[in-house]
Scaffold this motif. Structure first.
Motif, PDB file in Angstrom:
ATOM      1  N   GLY A 341       0.847  -1.143  -0.050  1.00 36.28           N
ATOM      2  CA  GLY A 341      -0.193   0.008  -0.184  1.00 36.28           C
ATOM      3  C   GLY A 341       0.732   1.496  -0.073  1.00 36.28           C
ATOM      4  N   PHE A 342       2.016   1.398   0.826  1.00 33.20           N
ATOM      5  CA  PHE A 342       2.693   2.397   1.032  1.00 33.20           C
ATOM      6  C   PHE A 342       4.168   2.593   0.465  1.00 33.20           C
ATOM      7  CE2 PHE A 342      -0.376   2.214   4.263  1.00 33.20           C
ATOM      8  CZ  PHE A 342      -1.232   3.148   3.707  1.00 33.20           C
ATOM      9  N   SER A 343       4.702   1.298   0.199  1.00 33.43           N
ATOM     10  CA  SER A 343       6.277   1.418  -0.095  1.00 33.43           C
ATOM     11  C   SER A 343       6.822   0.904  -1.200  1.00 33.43           C
ATOM     12  CB  SER A 343       6.699   0.542   1.062  1.00 33.43           C
ATOM     13  OG  SER A 343       6.684   0.915   2.332  1.00 33.43           O
ATOM     14  N   TYR A 344       6.035  -0.252  -1.771  1.00 31.94           N
ATOM     15  CA  TYR A 344       6.676  -0.841  -3.152  1.00 31.94           C
ATOM     16  C   TYR A 344       6.498   0.140  -4.431  1.00 31.94           C
ATOM     17  CZ  TYR A 344       7.592  -5.382  -0.861  1.00 31.94           C
ATOM     18  OH  TYR A 344       7.862  -6.539  -0.192  1.00 31.94           O
ATOM     19  N   SER A 345       5.573   1.013  -4.232  1.00 30.54           N
ATOM     20  CA  SER A 345       5.478   2.096  -5.410  1.00 30.54           C
ATOM     21  C   SER A 345       6.744   2.780  -5.760  1.00 30.54           C
ATOM     22  CB  SER A 345       4.071   2.862  -5.381  1.00 30.54           C
ATOM     23  OG  SER A 345       4.412   3.748  -3.959  1.00 30.54           O
ATOM     24  N   LYS A 346       7.434   2.982  -4.647  1.00 33.54           N
ATOM     25  CA  LYS A 346       8.641   3.833  -4.944  1.00 33.54           C
ATOM     26  C   LYS A 346       9.706   3.017  -5.308  1.00 33.54           C
ATOM     27  CE  LYS A 346       7.331   6.239  -0.647  1.00 33.54           C
ATOM     28  NZ  LYS A 346       5.967   5.309  -0.213  1.00 33.54           N
ATOM     29  N   SER A 347       9.615   1.760  -5.473  1.00 30.88           N
ATOM     30  CA  SER A 347      10.793   0.967  -5.974  1.00 30.88           C
ATOM     31  C   SER A 347      10.478   0.194  -7.269  1.00 30.88           C
ATOM     32  CB  SER A 347      11.228  -0.225  -5.107  1.00 30.88           C
ATOM     33  OG  SER A 347      11.395   0.273  -3.786  1.00 30.88           O
ATOM     34  N   GLN A 348      11.555  -0.354  -8.026  1.00 27.29           N
ATOM     35  CA  GLN A 348      11.328  -1.254  -9.255  1.00 27.29           C
ATOM     36  C   GLN A 348      10.208  -2.267  -9.088  1.00 27.29           C
ATOM     37  OE1 GLN A 348      12.397  -0.680 -12.479  1.00 27.29           O
ATOM     38  NE2 GLN A 348      13.501   1.348 -11.697  1.00 27.29           N
ATOM     39  N   PRO A 349       9.115  -2.129  -9.907  1.00 28.67           N
ATOM     40  CA  PRO A 349       8.188  -3.341  -9.644  1.00 28.67           C
ATOM     41  C   PRO A 349       8.403  -4.824  -9.494  1.00 28.67           C
ATOM     42  CG  PRO A 349       7.866  -2.193 -11.699  1.00 28.67           C
ATOM     43  CD  PRO A 349       9.013  -1.430 -11.315  1.00 28.67           C
ATOM     44  N   GLU A 350       9.558  -5.211 -10.295  1.00 28.82           N
ATOM     45  CA  GLU A 350       9.845  -6.435 -10.272  1.00 28.82           C
ATOM     46  C   GLU A 350      10.580  -6.929  -9.011  1.00 28.82           C
ATOM     47  OE1 GLU A 350      10.439  -4.400 -12.901  1.00 28.82           O
ATOM     48  OE2 GLU A 350       9.365  -5.262 -14.209  1.00 28.82           O
ATOM     49  N   ILE A 351      11.407  -5.775  -8.739  1.00 33.81           N
ATOM     50  CA  ILE A 351      12.193  -6.216  -7.364  1.00 33.81           C
ATOM     51  C   ILE A 351      11.333  -6.117  -6.074  1.00 33.81           C
ATOM     52  CG2 ILE A 351      13.922  -4.866  -5.652  1.00 33.81           C
ATOM     53  CD1 ILE A 351      15.247  -3.829  -8.341  1.00 33.81           C
ATOM     54  N   SER A 352      10.300  -5.156  -6.057  1.00 31.07           N
ATOM     55  CA  SER A 352       9.222  -5.423  -5.157  1.00 31.07           C
ATOM     56  C   SER A 352       8.480  -6.700  -4.957  1.00 31.07           C
ATOM     57  CB  SER A 352       8.238  -4.039  -5.346  1.00 31.07           C
ATOM     58  OG  SER A 352       8.867  -2.760  -5.132  1.00 31.07           O
ATOM     59  N   ALA A 353       8.222  -7.203  -6.245  1.00 30.61           N
ATOM     60  CA  ALA A 353       7.411  -8.344  -6.076  1.00 30.61           C
ATOM     61  C   ALA A 353       8.459  -9.644  -5.587  1.00 30.61           C
ATOM     62  CB  ALA A 353       7.014  -8.577  -7.351  1.00 30.61           C
ATOM     63  N   ASP A 381      -6.326  -1.597   0.837  1.00 25.59           N
ATOM     64  CA  ASP A 381      -7.336  -0.914  -0.085  1.00 25.59           C
ATOM     65  C   ASP A 381      -6.790  -1.251  -1.522  1.00 25.59           C
ATOM     66  OD1 ASP A 381      -8.126   1.346  -1.730  1.00 25.59           O
ATOM     67  OD2 ASP A 381      -8.055   2.704   0.064  1.00 25.59           O
ATOM     68  N   GLY A 382      -7.859  -1.613  -2.268  1.00 30.34           N
ATOM     69  CA  GLY A 382      -7.567  -2.103  -3.431  1.00 30.34           C
ATOM     70  C   GLY A 382      -7.755  -1.213  -4.739  1.00 30.34           C
ATOM     71  N   GLU A 383      -7.882   0.215  -4.360  1.00 25.62           N
ATOM     72  CA  GLU A 383      -8.012   1.294  -5.450  1.00 25.62           C
ATOM     73  C   GLU A 383      -7.254   2.138  -5.414  1.00 25.62           C
ATOM     74  OE1 GLU A 383     -11.962   2.016  -4.450  1.00 25.62           O
ATOM     75  OE2 GLU A 383     -11.539   2.974  -2.448  1.00 25.62           O
ATOM     76  N   ASN A 384      -6.882   2.916  -4.269  1.00 29.20           N
ATOM     77  CA  ASN A 384      -5.968   4.052  -4.111  1.00 29.20           C
ATOM     78  C   ASN A 384      -4.536   3.708  -4.369  1.00 29.20           C
ATOM     79  OD1 ASN A 384      -7.806   5.906  -3.580  1.00 29.20           O
ATOM     80  ND2 ASN A 384      -8.036   5.164  -1.485  1.00 29.20           N
ATOM     81  N   PRO A 385      -3.619   2.605  -3.885  1.00 26.82           N
ATOM     82  CA  PRO A 385      -2.526   2.588  -3.939  1.00 26.82           C
ATOM     83  C   PRO A 385      -1.905   2.431  -5.316  1.00 26.82           C
ATOM     84  CG  PRO A 385      -3.282   0.909  -2.435  1.00 26.82           C
ATOM     85  CD  PRO A 385      -4.400   1.508  -3.208  1.00 26.82           C
ATOM     86  N   TRP A 386      -2.637   2.058  -6.392  1.00 30.09           N
ATOM     87  CA  TRP A 386      -2.218   1.908  -7.868  1.00 30.09           C
ATOM     88  C   TRP A 386      -1.986   3.332  -8.478  1.00 30.09           C
ATOM     89  CZ3 TRP A 386      -0.636  -2.320  -6.642  1.00 30.09           C
ATOM     90  CH2 TRP A 386      -1.549  -3.340  -6.082  1.00 30.09           C
ATOM     91  N   GLU A 387      -2.664   4.569  -8.100  1.00 24.14           N
ATOM     92  CA  GLU A 387      -2.345   5.694  -8.587  1.00 24.14           C
ATOM     93  C   GLU A 387      -0.943   5.960  -8.481  1.00 24.14           C
ATOM     94  OE1 GLU A 387      -4.941   8.625  -7.441  1.00 24.14           O
ATOM     95  OE2 GLU A 387      -6.487   7.291  -6.918  1.00 24.14           O
TER      96      GLU A 387
END
Length: 728
Positions: A341-353, A381-387
């Motif tokens: 929700g709050f952290s992975y959006s700031k990193s490379q998506p593959e690394i976060s996954a 939350d299933g909506e707001n993080p993806w922005e």
């Protein structure tokens, strides 16, 4: 070694944005999220048939989706998107410039060159008062492109992948035609129409489970009893009015189950209690309604059972037994949920996954599950993080789901299916009262604004109960509608935005909508609106006027601007520059002036239409003084120049009672409205602070309030007022 089971629960929710009077939505978020996260989160599962997910769809969200799908309703933003750019009024252009960049700039505005160009042209830090001049620099083509981009940017990756016309519009970038703009809006409608049927089909196929929440998303423990807040915060300051209505909690749960069954054809197995909020009484109500499982936060469990290690406790389901009823409960891993929700959006998506998958493998190694009794619940939350994810979360989820699909050690399941296979072996005889935010209810109760809102709700509810007993001939449909307004006002979202915890650009509109639900109760009962409901809860301080008074006045009260200097030293408030109106149709009052000499208070009201015209003939204007002893000046306008305008003064005599009107002062109504009253008639003394706001009513409905929030203030002048102003 057996598998570790992982259950994701995606919470999808929006408050009720429909204005009870206009029946129009004032904010667009249901419509816009429907084309982005609500669609993306379901569509991405099409490529991963072995991945199971749990979705929480709140009934108050689903009703709005259905109304948009049917074409029954619209919203202010949609109507201004639809209107030809060449026909927009200056006020509408200002509204668009102020509100049509309302998205995450980094991921939804700045990445598109034309959208960014329009933002830079408007200015990144622009006050509402400046937009009147700025809008003149925008051509019709600019405005049309902004209308398109403010809607186009909300189409998520799933919609873009499947629609070649949308792809071409993204490539087009600028110079959109009116027909292309309408095409974007039509594609929104088509996608919204498909949404709930597709969720139903996915649930029927077994790939997803849909759980429910109480209908209007209330905090059930607080409905049952305010005192449930004491367990987490013993010193919390409760509202003055008592609120203890478990019957409302039952009604919210029962109506949610009924609506769910209407939409999906079966009863829900699970419930996400609003904000993960639980208490013994609330849990018992949910269990009695036939719900099999609920979910909440790990801190609720850690405060229920103390002394054991976190890892030993939270990765298992529990059976709560209360007063003869039982309920299964799972507890979310807060750290893993917050990473998404709050952290992975700031990193490379593959690394976060891979990082999240690594955490789950470590949990598997730590627990060494042998019989499937271990479940990791990831709930957010299933909506707001993806922005905040650069690609809307697509790469992160695709990588994560691929890792799960290839793993023999981790299985992703729904909560209901897991509990069916592995019923809880651990039991609870009590449950801590709290929510998924800091295991307390501090967001929704205890602050001054929160408590004021609860007091308003409690008073209105008590009045409805009293009238239900007293008015034997009250039509059943009217009574049902009135209770629905109470239930809507019980929603958690209004209280979320009160207080200083959270804020948005639309706080004033949330406040207005909350009070509108309570006002509607009185309208349905055929009553006048109590004065306390007309007072905004937020920002109850002074509002900065457009101009401050700078000298004494001596206007001729004749309803005409006699000469240029007549009101030049007055204070003024320009409604059109206040940025306060969500409904940007023409207002009755366009600007108001006030000033004084040593003995008199003067007012001038400029109107958008003739004050003697038919549009104003049934309007009642009031100057409301908010001093310790409340008074108001009421103006009744004539319908022609042959009739006489009336001006009355009233004093508040009780909590909801006012004195009989008495005449006082002088009024003139022709091209403008001018009136004066002596300070002595208002019992105001030199040096006393005066606070006022202006309202316009038609019938029992307040249609305008200026300023929208708070009040305008000045001091009753003394002999040295002009000298002090000259010195300054």
């Amino acid at each position: 070694m057996s598998k570790l089971f992982v259950a994701f629960l995606w919470h999808m929710h929006q408050p009720v944005y429909k204005d009870p009077i206009s029946k129009k939505y004032t904010l667009p978020w249901v419509r816009l999220h429907s084309t982005k996260s609500y669609n993306d989160m379901l569509s991405i599962l099409e490529g991963f048939p072995d991945i199971r997910q749990t979705f929480n769809l709140v009934p108050s969200l689903m009703t709005q989706i259905q109304e948009y799908a049917s074409g029954e309703v619209s919203d202010t933003f949609y109507e201004l998107s639809q209107k030809p750019a060449s026909e927009l009024t200056p006020e509408e252009r200002v509204f668009i410039l102020q509100n049509f960049f309302a998205a995450n700039w980094e991921t939804m505005v700045l990445i598109y060159p034309r959208y960014r160009e329009l933002l830079e042209k408007r200015g990144r830090r622009t006050s509402a008062g400046e937009l009147g001049e700025i809008q003149k620099r925008f051509s019709d083509d600019d405005m049309r492109d902004l209308q398109v981009w403010s809607n186009l940017t909300w189409f998520g990756y799933a919609a873009r992948d499947k629609d070649r016309e949308l792809q071409q519009l993204f490539l087009r970038r600028r110079g959109f035609s009116e027909s292309e703009k309408l095409l974007v809006l039509e594609k929104q409608r088509q996608l919204i129409q498909s949404l709930l049927p597709r969720y139903k089909a996915a649930q029927d196929s077994g790939q997803i489970e849909i759980c429910v929440s109480p209908f209007y998303h209330p905090i059930l423990p607080l409905l049952c009893d305010f005192e449930s807040a004491f367990e987490a915060i013993p010193h919390v300051k409760l509202p003055r009015e008592q609120f203890k209505h478990p019957e409302d909690a039952r009604a919210q749960v029962a109506s949610a189950i009924s609506y769910y069954e209407h939409v999906f054809g079966n009863k829900p197995r699970g419930m996400w209690p609003s904000e993960g909020s639980v208490s013994p009484e609330a849990a018992a109500i949910v269990a009695e309604a036939g719900i099999q499982w609920i979910a909440t936060d790990e801190e609720i469990l850690l405060n229920t059972i103390k002394g054991k290690g976190r890892g030993e406790m939270i990765y298992a389901p529990y059976r709560l037994q209360l007063d003869g009823v039982g309920l299964n409960i799972v507890f979310r891993d807060k750290s893993l949920s917050d990473l998404i929700g709050f952290s992975y959006s700031k990193s490379q998506p593959e690394i976060s996954a891979k990082d999240l998958f690594g955490h789950l493998r470590n949990i598997h190694s730590f627990l060494r599950p042998t019989s499937g009794e271990n479940l990791v619940s990831i709930i957010l939350d299933g909506e707001n993080p993806w922005e905040y994810y650069p690609d809307g979360g697509r790469s992160f989820l695709t990588t994560l789901y691929s890792l799960f699909s290839q793993s023999d050690a981790i299985e992703v399941t729904t909560i209901g299916n897991y509990l069916e296979r592995f019923p809880p072996k651990l039991g609870l005889k009590r449950i801590f009262s709290g929510s998924w935010i800091s295991h307390n209810f501090n967001i929704w109760i205890g602050r001054q604004e929160d408590n004021t809102a609860w007091d308003m709700l409690a008073r209105t509810r008590r009045h409805l109960e009293r009238q239900q007993k007293n008015l034997a001939d009250l039509a059943p449909e009217v009574l049902e509608a009135a209770w629905n307004e109470i239930y809507a006002a019980e929603g958690s979202d209004w209280f979320w935005w009160y207080g200083d915890d959270f804020s948005s650009a639309f706080d004033g509109e949330f406040d207005r909508l909350f009070r509108s639900h309570l006002m509607q109760v009185h309208r349905l009962l055929g009553e006048d609106i109590p004065a306390y409901l007309n007072e905004p809860i937020i920002n109850r301080g002074a509002t900065r006027p457009t101009e401050q008074p700078s000298g004494f006045l001596s206007p001729l009260i004749d309803g005409l601007v006699t000469h240029f200097y007549e009101w030049v030293a007055a204070g003024s408030f320009d409604v059109r520059k206040s940025g306060g109106a969500m409904n940007i149709s023409e207002t009755c009052i366009s600007r108001m002036y006030w000033g004084f000499d040593q003995e008199h208070l003067f007012f001038r009201l400029d109107t958008s239409m003739s004050p003697l015209g038919p549009e104003m003939s049934d309007a009642k204007i009031a100057i409301n003084f908010e001093n310790e002893k409340r008074r108001r000046i009421e103006l009744l306008l004539p319908s022609s120049s042959r009739e006489k305008a009336l001006m009355h003064i009233r004093e508040q005599t009780g909590e909801e009672t006012w004195s009989e009107p008495r005449e006082g002062g002088t009024i003139g109504v022709k091209k403008i409205i001018e009136f004066s009253v002596s300070f002595s008639q208002l019992e105001l003394k030199t040096g006393e602070e005066v606070k006022f706001h202006v309202t316009v009513h038609k019938g029992r409905i307040e249609i305008e309030r200026w300023p929208r929030n708070g009040y305008i203030e000045f001091k009753v002048p003394g002999e040295d007022f002009e000298a002090s102003m000259w010195f300054v």
